[in-house]
Design an enzyme around this catalytic site. Structure first.
Site, PDB file in Angstrom:
ATOM      1  CD1 TRP A   1      38.775  30.062  39.100  1.00  0.00           C
ATOM      2  CD2 TRP A   1      36.667  29.361  39.386  1.00  0.00           C
ATOM      3  NE1 TRP A   1      37.923  31.147  38.972  1.00  0.00           N
ATOM      4  CE2 TRP A   1      36.641  30.748  39.139  1.00  0.00           C
ATOM      5  CE3 TRP A   1      35.464  28.704  39.584  1.00  0.00           C
ATOM      6  CZ2 TRP A   1      35.456  31.480  39.086  1.00  0.00           C
ATOM      7  CZ3 TRP A   1      34.273  29.433  39.540  1.00  0.00           C
ATOM      8  CH2 TRP A   1      34.285  30.804  39.289  1.00  0.00           C
TER       9      TRP A   1
ATOM     10  NE  ARG B   1      40.127  42.949  39.546  1.00  0.00           N
ATOM     11  CZ  ARG B   1      38.887  42.548  39.287  1.00  0.00           C
ATOM     12  NH1 ARG B   1      37.927  43.420  39.043  1.00  0.00           N
ATOM     13  NH2 ARG B   1      38.609  41.256  39.270  1.00  0.00           N
ATOM     14  CG  ASP B   2      45.204  45.521  42.508  1.00  0.00           C
ATOM     15  OD1 ASP B   2      44.098  45.089  42.125  1.00  0.00           O
ATOM     16  OD2 ASP B   2      45.386  46.008  43.634  1.00  0.00           O
ATOM     17  CD  GLU B   3      41.939  39.811  40.485  1.00  0.00           C
ATOM     18  OE1 GLU B   3      41.399  40.847  40.902  1.00  0.00           O
ATOM     19  OE2 GLU B   3      41.421  38.695  40.621  1.00  0.00           O
TER      20      GLU B   3
ATOM     21  CG  ASP C   1      41.602  38.487  36.199  1.00  0.00           C
ATOM     22  OD1 ASP C   1      42.712  38.734  35.702  1.00  0.00           O
ATOM     23  OD2 ASP C   1      41.270  38.893  37.323  1.00  0.00           O
TER      24      ASP C   1
ATOM     25  CD  GLU D   1      35.187  41.306  37.960  1.00  0.00           C
ATOM     26  OE1 GLU D   1      35.472  42.511  38.078  1.00  0.00           O
ATOM     27  OE2 GLU D   1      35.782  40.405  38.585  1.00  0.00           O
TER      28      GLU D   1
ATOM     29  CG  ASP E   1      38.022  34.238  34.878  1.00  0.00           C
ATOM     30  OD1 ASP E   1      37.976  33.538  35.911  1.00  0.00           O
ATOM     31  OD2 ASP E   1      37.883  35.473  34.911  1.00  0.00           O
TER      32      ASP E   1
ATOM     33  CG  HIS F   1      36.443  40.022  34.124  1.00  0.00           C
ATOM     34  ND1 HIS F   1      37.196  41.065  34.573  1.00  0.00           N
ATOM     35  CD2 HIS F   1      36.595  39.011  35.031  1.00  0.00           C
ATOM     36  CE1 HIS F   1      37.788  40.707  35.704  1.00  0.00           C
ATOM     37  NE2 HIS F   1      37.441  39.466  36.000  1.00  0.00           N
TER      38      HIS F   1
HETATM   39  C1  BGC Z   1      38.722  37.497  39.058  1.00  0.00           C
HETATM   40  C2  BGC Z   1      37.791  36.520  38.419  1.00  0.00           C
HETATM   41  C3  BGC Z   1      38.068  35.206  39.087  1.00  0.00           C
HETATM   42  C4  BGC Z   1      37.579  35.380  40.494  1.00  0.00           C
HETATM   43  C5  BGC Z   1      37.529  34.148  41.328  1.00  0.00           C
HETATM   44  C6  BGC Z   1      38.308  37.636  40.478  1.00  0.00           C
HETATM   45  O1  BGC Z   1      39.002  38.566  41.184  1.00  0.00           O
HETATM   46  O2  BGC Z   1      38.770  38.691  38.394  1.00  0.00           O
HETATM   47  O3  BGC Z   1      37.607  36.598  37.123  1.00  0.00           O
HETATM   48  O4  BGC Z   1      37.675  34.094  38.431  1.00  0.00           O
HETATM   49  O5  BGC Z   1      38.269  36.413  41.135  1.00  0.00           O
HETATM   50  O6  BGC Z   1      37.530  34.416  42.658  1.00  0.00           O
END
Ligand code: BGC
Length: 880
Positions: A533, A470-472, A466, A746, A479, A767
């Site tokens: 998703w 960040r912490d992801e 995504d 994003e 996506d 994003h």
């Molecule tokens: C992500 C998104 C994702 C979404 C869905 C986010 O934190 O960055 O791109 O699809 O959460 O909840």
């Protein structure tokens, strides 16, 4: 035609395996790789001769009839583990053959589990959780046979963690962050390194840098999780030498491994890396180094390890570009700020000298807010590296085991003066081949496209993620679901995506549904089946099939596709109406409050049922393509039922949609959910009205945005599509461009007009999802579209508008380069197209300029085109 002409016309000048054009053919994981080839010329060819030469000199020949160029089944005996062969192709004509193509070397990797006969070695089976762990060095040595007797030497390796290998003091490859991130409990990818040239007579030394990475480091949001896959950081490394007489030597390293802590005093993918150059044991991965005081690692038997070891299907992560700062500025607090002019995924490389013990700190951020680095959006991914100098002259350093998303960097404690050559930004991502380009007379549109390209680069870091900052940085399914058509236009993403889809299937089997991101980790996000998703499990392979014309991805993913549709069918109670449970809906609708991104105007269950129709239909079609007639009939019926349920619940007899939003109508139009043409027309008018009433601002989120322009075209509103596309006011695609964005954001307003960062907790500047419109730019603005899977036939139908005076797109299709380039001069319209070998095209000229069927090669067309209302101010569209 002279013989010389014939020869130049038909030489095969490119050969590749599977969908890995330009990729490595050493260490492949297939025993029967399919072969593709290309010629520079567009002339049709008859038969093709394949010549396979084995290392023992034996030669196999095969004559392929039928003119196929793509994915020709391996016509020889299957390759065995490590087998190295050389393949040449030539066109066989009437009485004269072309010259042979250059030999293409193919080498199988370790194809069987039993080929691995060494254990994992671990410097540190466990470390306390909660703080960053150091990196480790591992070292082993052996005495080689005389290099003159060596035909080839290979390192087969992988790690629990992330690792880099050196041999005799030099890195064996440029790959970064290997083995990448997979669903490690199911599959771990291994690397094959060719080290033939690096082997020396006598003593040889293997050195490994190792750190936690995704396997054991902190990953995920809300604080993240440690040790997700295991507590060991370890390496599996097997060195094999093939002698000139064909015999093989397995280099015995197990007893010789020793380890020590690396100068990397801490490393986290999110946090950054700290490195103390004083701690680097000089010459540690070379001969002459005394490792006696190093410790013996823990040996972890291979048999205790359950996951499959697989060869990568896609390219590795590498540095793909080096950027110099466009500005260097001293700022308060003894910091120096650098602007690289481009938001990237990557890291800095510094070159400087300072006294031993001097520590330089590197901070990163995507934006500047209130005169300072905007680090709040990074959340806990602080992205700070530090380097402590050894004090021995000019030192050069880049962190190994971390990655940041940034455009700006600040150097704290930089020693002395600085020059723009002293600090560079290394762009790091999966090294995919570029395959798609777009250009137009509108600079904003061009920058938007460029931003999509960058966001794709920055987010294809081994898997489709995504965001990079960040912490992801997770493989969010929604996506990539919306972005896959664009991804496949822009880059050769097939290998990366097909690897990731294997993980989708594994995680789906574990969780009982397709998780919202893959690999899945339990870090607090709802673990429920979610429309748009989870539908990635069906749509991503389908789009890959449509792009490549390769049914194998459908075969491979079929069970996963089916399991998803079955599950949703169950969730609807076999009514077809999915109206229960957790949904993300039209995520990030611009009308949703910053702290409630799921609060879209569009009914979430409308979106869910619409997607159920879509994926059930795709599955029915897939089943038919694969010859599974019973399934085709069954899923056809599931799709019918869902369509009827959608119509009954959400569509008034007039065609008005119950959820009266742009996204709802767009979904119903593009997914073809209406019962009658009258309804389509009525809904189309309503869509045009809503978009015009919104002054051509974006009013859609993740679900509506990728399809809104197509929906407008279906409603007869190409003008409206252009107005939306070229709108610069917030919210719009070009608003970020007008704010200087270099990647896709994003949120439409990740940065507010006053330059402040959106207060939402989730505000990335990188994003790709909302950049899915790039596909429309290629397909509709430039008009380059496929009419059949794999681009076997094209439809080239540019739809000029928006006062653009020219636009063009080109794409390296599976059959070769295709392009469409138009320009307007007054009412004269000119179109140049290129059709790849073996393909045909239907060219449709705008403004009633007629339809033409053409074959391979370049063709030009001229017609008259009178823009309707495009150049006029925004039309009213008050037809409702
Ligand atoms: C992500 C998104 C994702 C979404 C869905 C986010 O934190 O960055 O791109 O699809 O959460 O909840």
């Amino acid at each position: 035609m002279t013989i010389t002409d014939h020869l130049t016309l038909t030489t095969i000048d490119d050969v590749w395996l599977e969908n890995r054009r330009g990729g490595s053919s050493i260490g492949i994981g297939e025993s029967r790789p399919r072969v593709s080839w290309a010629t520079a010329s567009a002339s049709p060819v008859g038969s093709v001769a394949f010549e396979l030469t084995r290392e023992d000199g034996t030669v196999d020949l095969h004559l392929e009839h039928g003119g196929g160029r793509r994915l020709i089944e391996w016509p020889f005996a299957p390759l065995t583990s490590r087998e190295a062969v050389s393949l040449r192709l030539r066109v066989v004509g009437d009485g004269v053959d072309s010259v042979w193509s250059a030999p293409y070397r193919i080498e199988a990797g370790l194809l069987e589990r039993t080929d691995w006969h060494v254990p994992f070695v671990s410097p540190s089976p466990a470390e306390p959780q909660g703080e960053l762990r150091p990196g480790y060095l591992l070292r082993a040595d052996w005495d080689s046979v005389d290099p003159a007797r060596i035909r080839r030497a290979r390192i087969y390796s992988t790690a629990h963690g992330v690792y880099e290998v050196e041999l005799n003091g030099a890195p064996v490859s440029e790959e970064l962050l290997s083995p990448g991130w997979t669903s490690y409990s199911h599959r771990l990818r291994s690397q094959t390194f060719d080290v033939t040239e690096a082997i020396r007579a006598g003593r040889n030394v293997i050195g490994v840098w190792l750190a936690d990475g995704w396997y054991r480091g902190r990953i995920g949001f809300e604080g993240g999780l440690w040790d997700v896959y295991g507590r060991d950081a370890s390496v599996l490394l097997q060195v094999e030498i093939t002698l000139t007489d064909g015999s093989r030597l397995d280099v015995p390293l197990t007893d010789s491994w020793r380890w020590s802590k690396a100068p990397i005093t801490s490393a986290g993918l999110y946090e950054g890396e700290a490195y103390d150059a004083r701690l680097l044991p000089s010459g540690w991965s070379d001969t002459g180094f005394d490792a006696q005081h190093w410790q013996r690692p823990v040996v972890l038997p291979f048999d205790d390890f359950d996951a499959a070891i697989e060869a990568p299907t896609g390219p590795p992560i590498k540095v793909t570009e080096v950027l110099r700062p466009i500005s260097v500025e001293a700022i308060a607090g003894s910091r120096i700020r650098l602007d690289f002019g481009q938001n990237i995924a990557g890291k800095l490389r510094i070159r400087a000298s300072a006294d031993a013990g001097h520590t330089l700190t590197l901070h990163h951020a995507e934006v500047i807010e209130n005169g300072a680095l905007g680090v709040r959006p990074l959340r806990s991914a602080i992205s700070v590296d530090s380097y402590t100098f050894a004090g021995d002259g000019v030192e050069e350093w880049t962190p190994r085991f971390t990655l940041h998303g940034f455009r700006y960097a600040e150097l704290e404690n930089w020693p002395g003066g600085i020059d723009t050559v002293d600090v560079e930004a290394l762009v790091v991502h999966t090294d995919m081949e570029r395959t798609g380009w777009f250009e137009s007379s509108h600079p904003g549109l061009n920058r938007l496209h460029e931003n999509v390209v960058w966001s794709m680069r920055d987010n294809f870091v081994d898997l489709p993620t995504d965001c990079p900052q960040r912490d992801e940085r997770l493989g969010w399914t929604g996506d990539i679901q919306v972005f896959t058509p664009t991804a496949l236009r822009l880059f050769g993403a097939h290998g990366t995506l097909s690897g990731w889809l294997r993980d989708v299937a594994h995680e789906q089997a574990d969780q009982g549904h397709v998780p919202n991101f893959v690999p899945w980790i339990e870090c607090g996000f709802p673990n429920h089946p979610t429309a748009a998703w989870g539908d990635a499990a069906v749509i991503v392979p389908w789009e890959m099939y449509r792009h490549d014309g390769d049914t194998r991805v459908l075969v491979d993913q079929y069970d996963s596709m089916k399991a998803w549709v079955d599950l949703v069918d169950d969730l609807t109670g076999h009514t077809g109406l999915w109206n229960t449970g957790f949904q993300l809906g039209d995520w990030l609708d611009p009308a949703a409050p910053p702290d409630s991104p799921g609060a879209s105007q569009t009914d979430k269950y409308l979106v869910a049922t619409a997607y159920h129709v879509r994926t059930a239909r795709i599955l029915a079609e897939t089943a038919a393509i694969l010859g599974r007639e019973t399934d085709a009939a069954h899923y056809g019926a599931v799709a019918e039922r869902a369509t009827t349920a959608f119509q009954r619940e959400y569509i008034a007899p007039s065609g008005r949609i119950v959820s009266d939003t742009v996204t709802a109508i767009a979904v119903a139009l593009v997914f073809e959910l209406f019962a009658t043409e009258e309804q389509v027309a009525h809904a189309g008018d309503r869509l045009l009205h809503l978009v015009a009433a919104g002054d051509f601002h974006i009013s859609t989120g993740f679900v509506g945005t990728p399809i809104i322009c197509d929906a407008l075209v279906r409603a007869g509103g190409i003008d409206a599509a252009y107005h939306l596309l070229l709108q610069e006011e917030l919210p719009s695609w070009l608003y970020p461009v007008s704010m200087g964005a270099t990647t896709i954001w994003e949120r439409w307003d990740s940065m507010l007009p006053d330059g402040s960062v959106n207060p939402g907790d989730m505000t990335s500047f990188n994003h790709y999802a909302l950049g899915a419109v790039a596909d429309f730019m290629h397909r509709v603005v430039a008009g380059l579209d496929s009419a059949e899977p794999g681009f076997a036939s094209l439809r080239i139908a540019p739809q000029p508008g928006g006062a653009l005076t020219h636009a063009s797109a080109s794409h390296r299709t599976p059959l070769g380069l295709a392009s469409s380039a138009w320009r307007r001069d007054g009412e004269s319209f000119f179109l140049d197209v290129e059709v790849p070998p073996s393909a045909t095209a239907t060219v449709v000229l705008p403004g009633g300029g007629g339809e033409h069927r053409v074959g391979p090669g370049r063709h030009s067309f001229t017609s008259t085109f009178r823009p309707a209302s495009q150049d006029a101010p925004k039309p009213p569209y008050r037809r409702w």
